[in-house]
Every structure is written in structure tokens, then in C-alpha cells.
Write a protein that holds these residues in place. Sequence first.
Motif, short mmCIF file in Angstrom:
data_model
loop_
_atom_site.label_atom_id
_atom_site.label_comp_id
_atom_site.label_asym_id
_atom_site.label_seq_id
_atom_site.Cartn_x
_atom_site.Cartn_y
_atom_site.Cartn_z
N GLY A 27 14.74 37.75 10.03
CA GLY A 27 13.69 37.50 11.00
C GLY A 27 13.09 36.11 10.93
O GLY A 27 12.17 35.81 11.70
N CYS A 28 13.57 35.22 10.05
CA CYS A 28 12.95 33.89 9.93
C CYS A 28 13.11 33.07 11.21
O CYS A 28 12.22 32.31 11.57
N TYR A 29 14.24 33.20 11.86
CA TYR A 29 14.49 32.45 13.10
C TYR A 29 13.72 33.09 14.25
O TYR A 29 13.81 34.30 14.47
N TRP A 30 12.96 32.29 14.99
CA TRP A 30 12.10 32.82 16.05
C TRP A 30 12.91 33.22 17.27
O TRP A 30 13.57 32.39 17.89
N GLU A 31 12.87 34.52 17.62
CA GLU A 31 13.59 35.03 18.78
C GLU A 31 12.69 35.74 19.79
O GLU A 31 13.18 36.25 20.80
N PHE A 32 11.40 35.80 19.50
CA PHE A 32 10.47 36.39 20.45
C PHE A 32 10.42 35.56 21.73
O PHE A 32 10.53 34.33 21.70
N THR A 33 10.23 36.23 22.85
CA THR A 33 10.04 35.56 24.12
C THR A 33 8.54 35.42 24.38
O THR A 33 7.83 36.42 24.53
N ILE A 34 8.06 34.19 24.39
CA ILE A 34 6.64 33.94 24.63
C ILE A 34 6.42 33.67 26.12
O ILE A 34 7.02 32.74 26.68
N GLY A 35 5.59 34.47 26.74
CA GLY A 35 5.29 34.27 28.15
C GLY A 35 4.09 33.37 28.37
O GLY A 35 4.00 32.65 29.36
N LYS A 36 3.15 33.42 27.42
CA LYS A 36 1.91 32.65 27.55
C LYS A 36 1.81 31.67 26.37
O LYS A 36 1.15 31.95 25.36
N TRP A 37 2.46 30.53 26.51
CA TRP A 37 2.47 29.56 25.43
C TRP A 37 1.07 29.04 25.12
O TRP A 37 0.78 28.68 23.99
N LYS A 38 0.20 29.00 26.11
CA LYS A 38 -1.15 28.50 25.88
C LYS A 38 -1.95 29.41 24.97
O LYS A 38 -2.96 29.00 24.40
N ALA A 39 -1.50 30.66 24.81
CA ALA A 39 -2.21 31.59 23.93
C ALA A 39 -1.89 31.35 22.46
O ALA A 39 -2.62 31.79 21.58
N LEU A 40 -0.79 30.63 22.20
CA LEU A 40 -0.39 30.36 20.83
C LEU A 40 -1.33 29.32 20.23
O LEU A 40 -1.65 28.31 20.86
N ASP A 41 -1.77 29.54 19.00
CA ASP A 41 -2.77 28.66 18.39
C ASP A 41 -2.18 27.47 17.66
O ASP A 41 -2.81 26.42 17.56
N TYR A 42 -0.97 27.59 17.11
CA TYR A 42 -0.36 26.48 16.38
C TYR A 42 1.10 26.79 16.07
O TYR A 42 1.56 27.93 16.22
N ILE A 43 1.83 25.76 15.62
CA ILE A 43 3.21 25.90 15.18
C ILE A 43 3.36 25.24 13.82
O ILE A 43 2.88 24.13 13.60
N GLU A 44 4.04 25.92 12.91
CA GLU A 44 4.36 25.34 11.61
C GLU A 44 5.64 24.52 11.78
O GLU A 44 6.74 25.06 11.78
N VAL A 45 5.50 23.22 11.92
CA VAL A 45 6.66 22.36 12.16
C VAL A 45 7.29 21.85 10.87
O VAL A 45 8.43 21.40 10.87
#
Length: 365
Positions: free
Chosen positions: A126-144
Motif C-alpha cells: 500500500g505504500c504507492y498511492w493509488e487512491f483517486t482524489i476528486g477534491k485535491w483542494k481538500a488535501l492538507d499536504y504532501i510528504e515529498v
Amino acid sequence: MTIRWVACELHTHTVHSDASHTLDEMATAARELELDWIALTDHNTVSGWAFKEQVEAKRGIGILSGLEWTTFYGHMLTLGANVLHHADWRFTGPDDIDEGIAGIHKSGGLAGIAHPFRIGSPICTGCYWEFTIGKWKALDYIEVWNGPSPHMKAFNQRAYLFWTELLNRGLRIPAVSGRDWHHSLLSSEATLAVTYLGVHEEAAAGYAGGGAALESAVQDPRKGVSEPQLLEAIRLGAVSVTQGPLLKLYARETGREENRTFGIGEVARVDPSAGSRLSLTVEADFEVRKRQWSLEGQELKLCLVGSAGIVAEWIVPPVSAAFKTCSDMTGQRWIRAELYGTMNGQAGLLAFTNCIYVEEGSLTL
């Protein structure tokens, strides 16, 4: 308004999930690394929280409540309130992550993607992100940046480029780093990134109670800063990430009687038709956590990067200094600072700020 930059590690694990150290052992190591706060983000459990206040008092370090929402389709770092009250990872499928994020927000927490391009099953389920995000503005941050020596990992480089693509699409999503801390053993060749969160000094003083409490804060990094203030700093994008020196970025409006200054995470609105421009300043602080890293004996490249390309570049020595430029911001939607050099024999991106966002038009807010 003065900003206090708080050194944080936002991705950790203990024996309550799959790590080899206790919270107390990790907190002890964190103080040795000169960190102010760590986030406890065990996999799908908050049982470690039972020891949080005890360890905070014993070790003099702040511990941010968190959880790594670990699923077959991706890992999501949640920070803040107990998300188990309103959100359950077990019932979230690949196409309904938006509901999970909404549940995390309902709990009062923040939701961020962990290591989105890290290799998945069978190496890391599950480490690789495979979720489909419909509302990107709802996401608070990304661990880059994830793990030790983050700038050397291909999956982190891909995450950094992905973050840049989101910024170019008009999304204002903060970027952070996370060690993904499971044990205290570390190769001498490895480097560690730190996420600095910018907290308004006045607000911190109010929380500490001022006077003797502020003096005590020098001895105890927890005091003077609260968990809600750290969450707000992430939410606003007042974030600077580094393996060594701390970069700070400011934009000052010029060409008008009442010039304003904007910091990382803020929106600078300029009106070229009225003669308004932005003067940019990058401050490089080489005195932070000096026992943990060294960049001596080399010249570094400091860049101001925008959505339309490079804004300015300097070749700089490894000493604290400020660098200024007044550039044409036409077409730039965002601007950030980046520092390049070599650490422990590994060359690449060493530090970066989050963005100051640029909008053109009327200065009436």
C-alpha cells in the motif's frame, strides 16, 4: 510579525506498530537531534498516545498526535485529533478517499499523502498511492521527502515534481518531509531532513503566558508552541524543509506608499498597472542544529524558482546571509527558494521552502 521556526519530525513509528523503539527512546533520540517536536504516527493505532504526556514531560519535547492511515491503496498521514472517532481506514476503497479525508477533517485533524511514489507491494504493501482524489483542494499536504537521504531517492524526486505540477495547476498544497522513523540506527553516510513550521511569535507568547514562561521555553522547546498552532502552520503552508540550513523567503511589495511584506504560505497580490512590484529576499540560516550537519569547504547554489522558471540564482558560501532581488513577476503564480550542494558526498537539492503565491490585479482585498 515575527515568525518562530519550529524544527519538527512529522512521520514516526514505535513498538505500538512496526518500529523497534519505544516512544521514550525515540523522544530521547529526537532531543539529541535538536528537534523541538515529533509527530507520533503509528500504523492504524493510537495506543501509543497513552504515554505521550509522560514522555513530553520527561524528555522536554513536544509530541504531536497523529496516525498513519495504512491501507492497500495508499498511506495517509493524519495529524491532530483522534481520527478514529470519525474515520475508519477499513471502509475506504480506492475511489472514496474523499470521504475519508472529510472524516479526518471532521475529527479536527489534517490529512496528507505519505510517500506517494514509494515502491508498493510486495515490498511495501500500500505504500504507492493509488487512491483517486476528486477534491485535491481538500488535501492538507504532501510528504515529498520520505526517509533518510531523501534527495537521493528516485521516488522522492518524482514526488517533488508531482508537487510542482499540482502548484502549476493552481493548487496550493503544502509540502513536508518525513523520516518514516522506525529505529534509531543510521548510516554515517545518511542525512536527515527536518520540517520547520512557522508559528507567529506573538501567538506563541500568548500560549506560553509570557514572562517566566517564555524564558522557560528556551529550556523546554514544547512551551510557547501548541499543537493547534503547528497544525495551522501546515494548513497555511508556512513550511521550510531542509537537511541543513534553514531557508526563509519574503516578498515585499514596492512602488506604493504602503508596502506590505508576505511570508511563506501567503498570497502576494501585485498590480503592475499601478507600479506595484515584488522585492524578494531569501535568508539562509546556517546556525540551526549545527551539531547535526556540515557544508563546509564548498560553494552552494541558491535559486528562486517560480511557475514560469528560474527567477534568480546565486553562488553562495556556507554562511548565514540574506539575498535580494527585484524581478518581474509577470506570469509567475508561485515562487519558492531551493538550495543545492553536497552533503556526506551526496549532491543534489538540500533545502527548499514552500511557496509564496502571486496574484496580479487590484490590490483591494
